[in-house]
Structures are given as C-alpha cells and as structure tokens.
Design an enzyme around this catalytic site. Sequence first.
Site, PDB file in Angstrom:
ATOM      1  N   LYS A  70       0.884  -1.045  -0.228  1.00  0.00           N
ATOM      2  CA  LYS A  70       0.184   0.166  -0.179  1.00  0.00           C
ATOM      3  C   LYS A  70       0.765   1.312  -0.074  1.00  0.00           C
ATOM      4  CE  LYS A  70      -3.242  -2.472   0.079  1.00  0.00           C
ATOM      5  NZ  LYS A  70      -2.320  -3.629  -0.457  1.00  0.00           N
TER       6      LYS A  70
ATOM      7  N   GLU B 270      -3.860   7.614   7.908  1.00  0.00           N
ATOM      8  CA  GLU B 270      -4.327   8.439   7.213  1.00  0.00           C
ATOM      9  C   GLU B 270      -5.508   9.165   7.852  1.00  0.00           C
ATOM     10  OE1 GLU B 270      -6.104   5.952   3.891  1.00  0.00           O
ATOM     11  OE2 GLU B 270      -4.314   6.233   2.719  1.00  0.00           O
TER      12      GLU B 270
ATOM     13  N   HIS C 110     -16.498  -5.416   4.720  1.00  0.00           N
ATOM     14  CA  HIS C 110     -15.469  -5.575   3.452  1.00  0.00           C
ATOM     15  C   HIS C 110     -16.042  -6.624   2.517  1.00  0.00           C
ATOM     16  CE1 HIS C 110     -13.391  -2.441   5.570  1.00  0.00           C
ATOM     17  NE2 HIS C 110     -13.363  -3.397   6.636  1.00  0.00           N
TER      18      HIS C 110
ATOM     19  N   ARG D 280      -5.769  -8.380  -9.919  1.00  0.00           N
ATOM     20  CA  ARG D 280      -6.462  -9.445 -10.337  1.00  0.00           C
ATOM     21  C   ARG D 280      -7.739  -8.988 -10.946  1.00  0.00           C
ATOM     22  NH1 ARG D 280      -8.085  -8.493  -4.980  1.00  0.00           N
ATOM     23  NH2 ARG D 280     -10.352  -8.240  -5.033  1.00  0.00           N
TER      24      ARG D 280
HETATM   25  C1  MV4 Z   1     -10.392   3.998   4.410  1.00  0.00           C
HETATM   26  C2  MV4 Z   1     -11.598   4.389   5.119  1.00  0.00           C
HETATM   27  C3  MV4 Z   1     -11.867   5.598   5.563  1.00  0.00           C
HETATM   28  N1  MV4 Z   1     -10.573   6.581   5.592  1.00  0.00           N
HETATM   29  N2  MV4 Z   1      -9.491   5.075   4.639  1.00  0.00           N
HETATM   30  C4  MV4 Z   1     -11.377  -0.385   3.607  1.00  0.00           C
HETATM   31  C5  MV4 Z   1     -10.714  -1.669   2.901  1.00  0.00           C
HETATM   32  C6  MV4 Z   1      -9.482  -0.793   2.339  1.00  0.00           C
HETATM   33  N3  MV4 Z   1      -9.397  -1.089   0.812  1.00  0.00           N
HETATM   34  C7  MV4 Z   1      -9.431   0.497   2.592  1.00  0.00           C
HETATM   35  N4  MV4 Z   1     -10.712   0.711   3.477  1.00  0.00           N
HETATM   36  C8  MV4 Z   1     -11.089   1.878   3.944  1.00  0.00           C
HETATM   37  N5  MV4 Z   1     -10.023   2.840   3.927  1.00  0.00           N
HETATM   38  C9  MV4 Z   1      -9.516   6.059   4.824  1.00  0.00           C
HETATM   39  N6  MV4 Z   1      -8.650   7.099   5.104  1.00  0.00           N
HETATM   40  C10 MV4 Z   1     -12.693   3.504   4.958  1.00  0.00           C
HETATM   41  C11 MV4 Z   1     -12.376   2.243   4.278  1.00  0.00           C
HETATM   42  C12 MV4 Z   1     -13.480   1.225   4.338  1.00  0.00           C
HETATM   43  C13 MV4 Z   1     -13.918   0.931   3.244  1.00  0.00           C
HETATM   44  C14 MV4 Z   1     -13.519   1.233   1.963  1.00  0.00           C
HETATM   45  C15 MV4 Z   1     -14.021   0.523   0.743  1.00  0.00           C
HETATM   46  C16 MV4 Z   1     -15.180  -0.104   0.881  1.00  0.00           C
HETATM   47  C17 MV4 Z   1     -15.822  -0.343   2.100  1.00  0.00           C
HETATM   48  C18 MV4 Z   1     -15.096  -0.098   3.364  1.00  0.00           C
HETATM   49  C19 MV4 Z   1     -15.694  -0.291   4.419  1.00  0.00           C
HETATM   50  C20 MV4 Z   1     -15.173   0.071   5.654  1.00  0.00           C
HETATM   51  C21 MV4 Z   1     -14.146   0.927   5.657  1.00  0.00           C
END
Ligand code: MV4
Length: 448
Positions: free
Chosen positions: A116, A200, A235, A292
């Site tokens: 990441k 973040e 998720h 993927r």
């Molecule tokens: C975040 C966020 C809020 N703020 N980053 C969850 C999976 C990973 N790919 C990153 N994720 C998140 N990152 C910041 N700075 C909230 C999430 C997140 C989320 C992101 C995408 C789809 C569903 C989610 C569910 C909960 C939290």
Amino acid sequence: MFSRILIANRGEIALRIIRACKELGVESVAVYSEADRGAAYLKLADMAICIGPGPAAESYLNIPRIISAAEVADVQAIHPGFGFLSENAHFAEVCRSCKIEFIGPSAESMKQLGSKLASKALAKECNVPLTPGSDGPVKSEKQAVEVAQKIGYPVIIKASAGGGGRGMRVAHNDITLKSSLKAAQAEAEAAFKDSTVFIEKYHEEPRHVEVQILGDKHGHVIHLFERDCSLQRRHQKLVEESPCPVIDQKTREELCTAAVRLAKAANYYSAATVEFIMDKNRKFYFLEVNTRIQVEHPVTEMVTGQDLIQWQLRIASGEKLTLEQKDVRLNGCAIECRINAEDPDRNFTPCPGTLEEFAAPGGPGVRLDSHAYQGYRVGPNYDSMIGKLIVHRPTRAQAIATMRRALEEFRIGPVKTTIGLHRHIMATQDFQQANIDTGWVERTRKLG
Ligand code: MV4
C-alpha cells in the site's frame, strides 16, 4: 493464442474462465479438490485433475500440486481467477521459472502495487489524489501523534501489506491512537509478517468507487469506466453497479484517467482495479490497486460490451490490446447482486447444505454467473458465494425493475441465501435514489 490453459480455481469463476476458453478455441484444464469432486462445471472443461483434499492449503493454494497438474496436462498458461493464488507474486514467479505463462500481471507489478505504501508513493508521483496522511511508514508513538495532530482526528491506521480492510484501526484521540498503533503493528506482523503501518485521515462512511483497467505487454493502457461498490458489509460487497450513479462526466473522466496514469507508471499489463474512496463532498481519494480480475467484473462487461477474461488471455499470450480508449463506450446501467449461501438474519453465518430447490431466473437483460444447480451441495470449505445475478438495462431505474423481477423468479432452498436481502435492498428508497455508502447495510440493519 494459447492452445491449452489450466484454471487454478473453482466454482463460479472457474466456469466463467472455461466459457471464455471455449469462445477463443482454447482447451481448458480444470483442477478440483476432493470436496469439489463431481461438480457439474468440471464436465465442461476439456480435462479435470484432482489436486488434493478439501482444505485450500492442500489444493487450491498448493503451488507444487498446481504446477504438477500443469506439467502433466502440458498447458502453456495458468489462469488464477480471484482469491486463492491470484495476487501471490511468488506463484507468478514460480510459473515463470517453469515456463508457464501466468494469466495476470508481472510479479514485479504485483509486488509494487501489493504494497500500500509503494502504490501510494507511485500514485503521488502521478498526481493521483491521495488522502492526507503520513506518506510513509509510522514507526513511533511520537511520530503517530505528530501526524494525527497535523491532519486532525479521526485517523485510520493501515497495514502496508494489508488490503480489503484487514488490519485497519480508527483512532479518535492521542490516547486511543497510541494503543491502536501497537495493536495494528502486532496484527500486521502476525497476519502479513510485516509490521509496517501508516496513517491517514479517516473518511466516515464513504462511497467506494473503483476503475477497471486493461493494459497489454506493449505499453497500451485503457480504462473501462468505474463501478460503485458502496453496498457492502464488513468488507464483503453485496451489490455492485456501473456506472457510479452519483458522478458527472467531468469527475468520471478525472477518476478514470487518474487510474490509467497509475497503471501506466507501474508498467501494468492484464486486468486491474484501481480503488478510490469518495467522501460526502464527492471528492475522490486513491485507496489501493487490486492486481486481479474481480468478482464484480461482469457489470463492466455488460456496460462496455467487452469480455474481460478473453482480454486477459489475449494479453497474456502477447497480443496487442486492439481496443482504443475512444472506442470504449458506456452503454446503459448494469447491477450485480452477489448470491451467498448465508443467513442475513443470523449475522450472515454460512449455510452449507444441498440446494434441493434451485430455480434460476432468465429473460431479457438477465445474466446469471453461477456453477450451482438443483442438487448442488454447498460445502463448508470455501467462501459461500454460489453465484452472481447481473442485469443490464438502458437506465438505472429499468435495471432495478429487472433485478427485482429476476430476484422474484430466483428460488433457492432450503439453504438460506442473500436473495431475500437483495429483494429488500432493491425495494428501498435509499437504493433507488442511490443514497448509499459503505455504512448503509449495518446502519439500516440495526434499525430493522
Ligand atoms: C479508508 C476508509 C476511510 N478513510 N481509508 C477498507 C478496505 C481498504 N481497501 C480501505 N478501506 C477503507 N479505507 C480512509 N482514509 C474506509 C475504508 C472502508 C471501506 C473502503 C472501501 C469499501 C468499504 C469500506 C468499508 C469500511 C471501511
């Protein structure tokens, strides 16, 4: 084009890849575990090889057994599908050393984008918008507090080696930040053997929007527009659609071209997804890259008229991506509902068992990607997805009407599935008006 490939996966995606092979005139070799013995989709492959017992570590995740099957069947390439070995750079390297083409990106792209922090650094270089944060590893409590005070609470701690939400923690003040930092580092070390974490600004209840990318081995990279995957629970995505119903043409263009810049900078080939978060002000921020083909690729196939699995095979065999960006058009609206054998009323616990009743929907605008059938037994070994119901219609309102009609036709029992939940979601004003975010399912279920 290859004459024969092996599919290192099972279930719905294995069937999807077999179908693409048939249309390209490529022979397909399926592999299966003892738990999948007798599954009907295996008969559609040109050959099927048992690679071990039910537990994935002894079959679908077992590199020596998969490579042995590939050698015995004398294939030129391996398609990993999604999950299992699909994002394992080591597996891609083993394939290369055995002179078997890995149908996916290079091991180098996978490694760079799998980290990441490395992918964020690359995104920053390409002017892809990022969430404010530490912009590098956070090693001490003191450094964590400094970053948090600069960007403001709440903040989120993420593992650099993580993904899909694993190893993330939210902190609202200096005190919880300090304890969360230690816990996040320990969790990351245990899960990924890499304790590197970063910080973040935390966006509350954002939307999740992702861009589909295709690149070839000759440096040509295009996007196939975006998907909105905001409807998820812990998720696990439940519903995906394309296009995103809440962005305008200008935002779409910015989002998609940003994703292309990043893929080009990573010398990317094959299919990828560039994930973004969209906040309440409809500003977007880069999250991570999935190297993927994804579960939800069919919605992109429906709105663009392209076959993404066929493109993966063509690209891996060295063919040029003959599709130009200007020739990729968004046509109508596609929605996908994931059908899982789990009980939404019992906290989504998996429901293994035999599908005594299985009546599939059909008719105009309906696509069902599923390996299940009447009499199919859902085992306890793998994830509980038994299919994906996809609709494609000129407008979003029409797509919802078709989805509701198809969900009514779809009958599965006595095993509990997510079909009933999808019927409910499609009937809500919130979904119909696209008033949804990543917290919607949990919020509304608490109320219900
Ligand atoms: C975040 C966020 C809020 N703020 N980053 C969850 C999976 C990973 N790919 C990153 N994720 C998140 N990152 C910041 N700075 C909230 C999430 C997140 C989320 C992101 C995408 C789809 C569903 C989610 C569910 C909960 C939290």
